[in-house]
Design an enzyme around this catalytic site. Structure first.
Site, short mmCIF file in Angstrom:
data_model
loop_
_atom_site.label_atom_id
_atom_site.label_comp_id
_atom_site.label_asym_id
_atom_site.label_seq_id
_atom_site.Cartn_x
_atom_site.Cartn_y
_atom_site.Cartn_z
N ASP A 28 -10.76 6.86 4.51
CA ASP A 28 -10.56 8.28 4.80
C ASP A 28 -11.78 9.16 4.48
O ASP A 28 -12.08 10.07 5.26
CB ASP A 28 -9.33 8.82 4.03
CG ASP A 28 -8.02 8.44 4.72
OD1 ASP A 28 -8.06 8.04 5.90
OD2 ASP A 28 -6.97 8.58 4.08
N GLY B 179 -8.55 4.35 1.30
CA GLY B 179 -9.42 3.51 2.13
C GLY B 179 -10.62 4.25 2.68
O GLY B 179 -11.37 4.92 1.94
N LYS C 269 -3.33 15.19 8.22
CA LYS C 269 -3.68 13.85 8.70
C LYS C 269 -2.58 13.33 9.62
O LYS C 269 -2.86 12.69 10.64
CB LYS C 269 -3.93 12.90 7.51
CG LYS C 269 -4.32 11.50 7.94
CD LYS C 269 -4.61 10.54 6.78
CE LYS C 269 -4.80 9.12 7.30
NZ LYS C 269 -4.92 8.11 6.24
N ASN D 17 0.84 -1.19 0.00
CA ASN D 17 0.00 0.00 0.00
C ASN D 17 0.88 1.25 0.00
O ASN D 17 1.47 1.62 1.02
CB ASN D 17 -0.89 -0.06 1.26
CG ASN D 17 -1.85 1.11 1.36
OD1 ASN D 17 -1.58 2.18 0.84
ND2 ASN D 17 -2.95 0.89 2.05
N ASP E 198 0.01 -2.97 10.41
CA ASP E 198 -1.35 -3.43 10.12
C ASP E 198 -2.30 -2.42 10.74
O ASP E 198 -2.06 -1.92 11.84
CB ASP E 198 -1.61 -4.83 10.68
CG ASP E 198 -2.86 -5.40 10.04
OD1 ASP E 198 -2.82 -5.76 8.86
OD2 ASP E 198 -3.91 -5.44 10.71
N LYS F 20 0.18 4.12 2.56
CA LYS F 20 0.78 3.87 3.87
C LYS F 20 2.24 4.29 3.85
O LYS F 20 2.73 4.94 4.75
CB LYS F 20 0.78 2.34 4.11
CG LYS F 20 -0.16 1.84 5.11
CD LYS F 20 0.14 0.36 5.33
CE LYS F 20 -1.07 -0.31 5.90
NZ LYS F 20 -0.79 -1.71 6.27
P1 ITT Z 1 -0.47 -3.87 3.39
O1 ITT Z 1 -1.08 -4.99 4.20
O2 ITT Z 1 0.18 -4.35 2.13
O3 ITT Z 1 0.45 -3.02 4.22
P2 ITT Z 1 -3.22 -2.99 3.20
O4 ITT Z 1 -3.88 -1.81 2.56
O5 ITT Z 1 -3.72 -4.36 2.87
O6 ITT Z 1 -1.64 -2.88 2.92
P3 ITT Z 1 -3.94 -3.47 5.95
O7 ITT Z 1 -3.87 -4.95 5.79
O8 ITT Z 1 -3.33 -2.87 7.17
O9 ITT Z 1 -3.24 -2.72 4.74
O10 ITT Z 1 -5.45 -3.06 5.78
C1 ITT Z 1 -5.90 -1.93 6.33
C2 ITT Z 1 -7.11 -1.43 5.58
O11 ITT Z 1 -7.79 -0.58 6.52
C3 ITT Z 1 -6.72 -0.56 4.41
O12 ITT Z 1 -6.71 -1.26 3.19
C4 ITT Z 1 -7.81 0.52 4.44
O13 ITT Z 1 -8.95 0.08 3.76
C5 ITT Z 1 -8.12 0.64 5.92
N1 ITT Z 1 -7.26 1.69 6.53
C6 ITT Z 1 -6.19 1.52 7.35
N2 ITT Z 1 -5.63 2.70 7.66
C7 ITT Z 1 -6.35 3.62 7.01
C8 ITT Z 1 -6.26 5.02 6.91
O14 ITT Z 1 -5.29 5.72 7.48
N3 ITT Z 1 -7.16 5.65 6.17
C9 ITT Z 1 -8.14 4.97 5.55
N4 ITT Z 1 -8.30 3.65 5.58
C10 ITT Z 1 -7.39 2.98 6.30
#
Ligand code: ITT
Length: 194
Positions: free
Chosen positions: A150, A148, A170, A15, A71, A18
């Site tokens: 947000d 995501g 943010k 991501n 995560d 992130k």
């Molecule tokens: P990686 O596992 O590859 O790091 P991912 O997007 O799959 O990336 P996660 O497994 O941690 O990451 O999933 C978290 C989900 O939660 C992410 O895809 C978003 O939909 C949501 N999320 C987490 N943090 C967020 C944020 O700061 N703003 C908006 N949505 C967020």
């Protein structure tokens, strides 16, 4: 002028949003953050810390260098914490509109974003850092920035969603900025004492 010697740490993620947020928090630190694509499948557990810990163990088995893995998830009060560890799947399936519809008749719109960040090196987990930001789910989708959930999350004390904020705004209050900020303080001390 003395050049700041930076240590390279690899963030295991797919991501890039992130990555950008974490890199932005670490911008003035001694860390040079790079991305590495070695994150395998995630386990299912209620807490983001358990999920991150298992991911970190998997990474530590195959990577000797210094790494971070994060995560995160959205925990909605009136849905008993859902989507929590299923946030990524729920975002890709019912999406932000689906969440708004799920809780439209609930009076309690409170929610929390959780972030668990783990640092490892030499094939071992060294330390974890957690950040939580409380807020509410908006009644409509607002803003185009971020990623995501947000566009539907309004942090407490604000009247706009994360998606209406710049990355700098943010990063003053987000769950990820809190876990990363705690990591930055710790690693700075560690590097200063090395
Ligand atoms: P990686 O596992 O590859 O790091 P991912 O997007 O799959 O990336 P996660 O497994 O941690 O990451 O999933 C978290 C989900 O939660 C992410 O895809 C978003 O939909 C949501 N999320 C987490 N943090 C967020 C944020 O700061 N703003 C908006 N949505 C967020």
């Amino acid at each position: 002028m003395l050049e700041l010697t930076k240590s390279t740490i690899y963030l295991a993620t797919n991501n890039m949003n992130k990555f950008e947020e974490i890199r932005n928090v670490l911008e003035n630190s001694k860390i040079n953050l790079r991305v590495i694509n070695i994150k395998g499948n995630e386990i299912q557990a209620f807490s983001v810390l358990s999920v991150a810990r298992q991911s970190a163990l998997n990474i530590a088995e195959k990577f000797e260098g210094a790494f971070l893995v994060e995560d995160s998830g959205l925990y909605i009060d009136s849905l008993y914490g859902f989507p929590g560890p299923y946030s990524s799947f729920v975002y890709k399936t019912i999406g932000v509109g689906g969440i708004i519809r799920l809780i439209k008749d609930r009076e309690n719109k409170n929610a929390e974003f959780h972030s668990a960040l783990i640092y490892g090196e030499n094939g071992k987990i060294i330390k974890n850092f957690v950040g939580i930001t409380e807020g509410t789910i908006s009644t409509s989708i607002k803003g185009e920035k971020g990623f995501g959930f947000d566009p539907i999350f309004i942090p407490n004390g604000y009247n706009k969603t994360f998606a209406e904020m710049t990355i700098m705004e943010k990063n003053k209050i987000s769950h990820r900025a809190k876990s990363t900020g705690a990591f930055a303080q710790w690693i700075t001390k560690k590097l200063d004492n090395a």
